[in-house]
Motif scaffolding. Structure first.
Motif, PDB file in Angstrom:
ATOM      1  N   TYR A   1       0.902  -1.353   0.058  1.00  0.00           N
ATOM      2  CA  TYR A   1       0.027  -0.094  -0.062  1.00  0.00           C
ATOM      3  C   TYR A   1       0.837   1.259  -0.153  1.00  0.00           C
ATOM      4  CZ  TYR A   1      -4.152  -2.844   0.802  1.00  0.00           C
ATOM      5  OH  TYR A   1      -5.084  -3.733   0.738  1.00  0.00           O
ATOM      6  N   PRO A   2       0.692   2.112  -0.928  1.00  0.00           N
ATOM      7  CA  PRO A   2       1.556   3.439  -1.119  1.00  0.00           C
ATOM      8  C   PRO A   2       1.677   4.130   0.235  1.00  0.00           C
ATOM      9  CG  PRO A   2       0.149   3.116  -3.094  1.00  0.00           C
ATOM     10  CD  PRO A   2      -0.240   2.006  -2.018  1.00  0.00           C
ATOM     11  N   ALA A   3       0.708   4.443   0.866  1.00  0.00           N
ATOM     12  CA  ALA A   3       0.593   4.990   1.920  1.00  0.00           C
ATOM     13  C   ALA A   3       1.343   4.547   3.162  1.00  0.00           C
ATOM     14  CB  ALA A   3      -0.818   5.360   2.589  1.00  0.00           C
ATOM     15  N   ILE A   4       1.064   3.024   3.275  1.00  0.00           N
ATOM     16  CA  ILE A   4       1.928   2.343   4.268  1.00  0.00           C
ATOM     17  C   ILE A   4       3.429   2.767   4.057  1.00  0.00           C
ATOM     18  CG2 ILE A   4       2.423   0.035   5.116  1.00  0.00           C
ATOM     19  CD1 ILE A   4      -0.586  -0.408   5.307  1.00  0.00           C
ATOM     20  N   ARG A   5       3.733   2.299   2.721  1.00  0.00           N
ATOM     21  CA  ARG A   5       5.321   2.297   2.310  1.00  0.00           C
ATOM     22  C   ARG A   5       5.883   3.701   2.642  1.00  0.00           C
ATOM     23  NH1 ARG A   5       8.468  -1.824   1.526  1.00  0.00           N
ATOM     24  NH2 ARG A   5       9.620  -0.642   0.071  1.00  0.00           N
ATOM     25  N   SER A   6       5.171   4.639   2.330  1.00  0.00           N
ATOM     26  CA  SER A   6       5.727   5.876   2.532  1.00  0.00           C
ATOM     27  C   SER A   6       5.930   6.152   3.832  1.00  0.00           C
ATOM     28  CB  SER A   6       4.686   6.986   2.219  1.00  0.00           C
ATOM     29  OG  SER A   6       5.249   8.387   2.427  1.00  0.00           O
ATOM     30  N   LYS A   7       5.007   5.698   5.065  1.00  0.00           N
ATOM     31  CA  LYS A   7       5.033   6.107   6.372  1.00  0.00           C
ATOM     32  C   LYS A   7       6.093   4.953   7.017  1.00  0.00           C
ATOM     33  CE  LYS A   7       0.588   8.042   6.780  1.00  0.00           C
ATOM     34  NZ  LYS A   7       0.999   9.231   7.333  1.00  0.00           N
ATOM     35  N   LEU A   8       6.084   3.810   6.577  1.00  0.00           N
ATOM     36  CA  LEU A   8       7.203   3.065   6.829  1.00  0.00           C
ATOM     37  C   LEU A   8       8.700   3.653   6.615  1.00  0.00           C
ATOM     38  CD1 LEU A   8       6.044  -0.660   5.784  1.00  0.00           C
ATOM     39  CD2 LEU A   8       6.169   0.288   8.219  1.00  0.00           C
ATOM     40  N   HIS A   9       8.923   4.197   5.635  1.00  0.00           N
ATOM     41  CA  HIS A   9      10.101   4.706   4.947  1.00  0.00           C
ATOM     42  C   HIS A   9      10.464   5.630   6.044  1.00  0.00           C
ATOM     43  CE1 HIS A   9      13.376   5.471   2.471  1.00  0.00           C
ATOM     44  NE2 HIS A   9      13.266   6.868   2.404  1.00  0.00           N
ATOM     45  N   SER A  10       9.561   6.556   6.630  1.00  0.00           N
ATOM     46  CA  SER A  10       9.961   7.862   7.121  1.00  0.00           C
ATOM     47  C   SER A  10       9.918   7.497   8.775  1.00  0.00           C
ATOM     48  CB  SER A  10       8.913   9.009   6.997  1.00  0.00           C
ATOM     49  OG  SER A  10       7.458   8.496   7.105  1.00  0.00           O
ATOM     50  N   GLY A  11       9.603   6.220   9.058  1.00  0.00           N
ATOM     51  CA  GLY A  11       9.602   5.940  10.414  1.00  0.00           C
ATOM     52  C   GLY A  11       8.316   6.269  11.373  1.00  0.00           C
ATOM     53  N   ARG A  12       7.125   6.603  10.529  1.00  0.00           N
ATOM     54  CA  ARG A  12       5.964   7.161  11.288  1.00  0.00           C
ATOM     55  C   ARG A  12       5.120   6.088  11.393  1.00  0.00           C
ATOM     56  NH1 ARG A  12       3.978  11.663   7.072  1.00  0.00           N
ATOM     57  NH2 ARG A  12       4.930   9.970   5.662  1.00  0.00           N
ATOM     58  N   LEU A  13       5.332   4.811  10.989  1.00  0.00           N
ATOM     59  CA  LEU A  13       4.393   3.458  11.122  1.00  0.00           C
ATOM     60  C   LEU A  13       5.207   2.353  11.612  1.00  0.00           C
ATOM     61  CD1 LEU A  13       1.417   2.534  10.899  1.00  0.00           C
ATOM     62  CD2 LEU A  13       1.950   2.268   8.495  1.00  0.00           C
ATOM     63  N   ASN A  14       4.604   1.586  12.419  1.00  0.00           N
ATOM     64  CA  ASN A  14       5.337   0.106  12.515  1.00  0.00           C
ATOM     65  C   ASN A  14       4.074  -0.959  12.128  1.00  0.00           C
ATOM     66  OD1 ASN A  14       7.873   0.725  13.333  1.00  0.00           O
ATOM     67  ND2 ASN A  14       7.017   1.713  15.071  1.00  0.00           N
ATOM     68  N   LEU A  15       4.816  -2.000  11.647  1.00  0.00           N
ATOM     69  CA  LEU A  15       4.043  -3.236  11.688  1.00  0.00           C
ATOM     70  C   LEU A  15       4.443  -3.968  12.428  1.00  0.00           C
ATOM     71  CD1 LEU A  15       3.993  -3.498   7.469  1.00  0.00           C
ATOM     72  CD2 LEU A  15       2.255  -2.281   8.940  1.00  0.00           C
ATOM     73  N   HIS A  16       3.355  -4.997  13.052  1.00  0.00           N
ATOM     74  CA  HIS A  16       3.634  -6.110  13.860  1.00  0.00           C
ATOM     75  C   HIS A  16       2.820  -7.246  13.439  1.00  0.00           C
ATOM     76  CE1 HIS A  16       5.121  -2.969  16.842  1.00  0.00           C
ATOM     77  NE2 HIS A  16       4.209  -2.240  16.224  1.00  0.00           N
TER      78      HIS A  16
END
Length: 224
Positions: free
Chosen positions: A168-183
């Motif tokens: 998902y583009p929005a998730i990829r972007s936020k993962l790259h910037s460290g604003r989101l984590n997946l568990h």
């Protein structure tokens, strides 16, 4: 629980819990601000708020058969809309995909052909969105006993959904910037314990004081 039991529960909720937490519900009427998107199975035996002891307004929950998230572009409107709203509108900081032991959807996935006639909608859902997990498990663990194979399928399915979320583009972007984590989590019904995937160790480990955010990109491998 019967419908009569549910109605009795509603009355008890309003008379007891709601009255004791009226200020909380009045505050929630003004909007929600959860920090966690919790994706799990529709199975009645798993209750995200119960096992995490989260209060109303603290979890944004998505549920479906097998806690499956189709990859971006292949997603149905319900899954893609829920993810988009959670990430963009609510500013979710953590996304948890939580499978569970004795998952009927994963049992069905391992013998998906038998579902075609009796439950065609379930068959279509699992065949279209679970085939990657099914092939990986059956091709790589041919000599594993049925119970252990189911456990591997449950765990591998969670990791597959993590990979799908990364498309998902929005998730990829936020993962790259460290604003989101997946568990990646797995809830064991019979013990009440939760295991989190530890990527460096390539296995799900008992989670006590912390989770293990999944690195980007995830290598979907579970040690047998």
């Amino acid at each position: 629980m019967s419908l009569t039991g549910l109605i009795q529960g509603l009355n008890a909720f309003h008379s007891n819990y709601f009255n004791d937490h009226r200020e909380l519900f009045e505050r929630l009427s003004g909007g929600q601000s959860p920090e966690v998107l919790f994706i799990t199975c529709s199975d009645s035996r798993i209750d995200p708020c119960l096992i995490t002891q989260a209060q109303p307004g603290e979890l944004f929950v998505m549920r479906n058969v097998g806690n499956i998230i189709p990859s971006y572009g292949a997603a149905s409107s319900a899954e893609s809309a829920g993810i988009e709203y959670a990430v963009e509108a609510l500013g979710i900081k953590d996304i948890i995909v939580c499978g569970h032991s004795h998952c009927g959807a994963m049992k069905g996935l391992l013998q998906v052909g038998t579902l075609a006639e009796k439950m065609p909608a379930v068959y279509d859902w699992l065949k279209r969105h679970g085939e990657a997990t099914r092939r990986l498990v059956l091709d790589n663990y041919p000599d594993v006993e049925a119970d252990d194979l189911l456990k591997i399928a449950i765990e591998q399915n969670v990791l597959t959904q993590i990979e799908n979320l990364e498309t998902y583009p929005a998730i990829r972007s936020k993962l790259h910037s460290g604003r989101l984590n997946l568990h990646a989590w797995m809830y064991e019904i019979e013990t009440g314990t939760v295991f989190a995937y530890n990527a460096p160790q390539r296995c799900f480990m008992l989670m006590e004081k912390r989770s293990f955010p999944v690195p980007d990109p995830l290598i979907t491998t579970v040690r047998a």
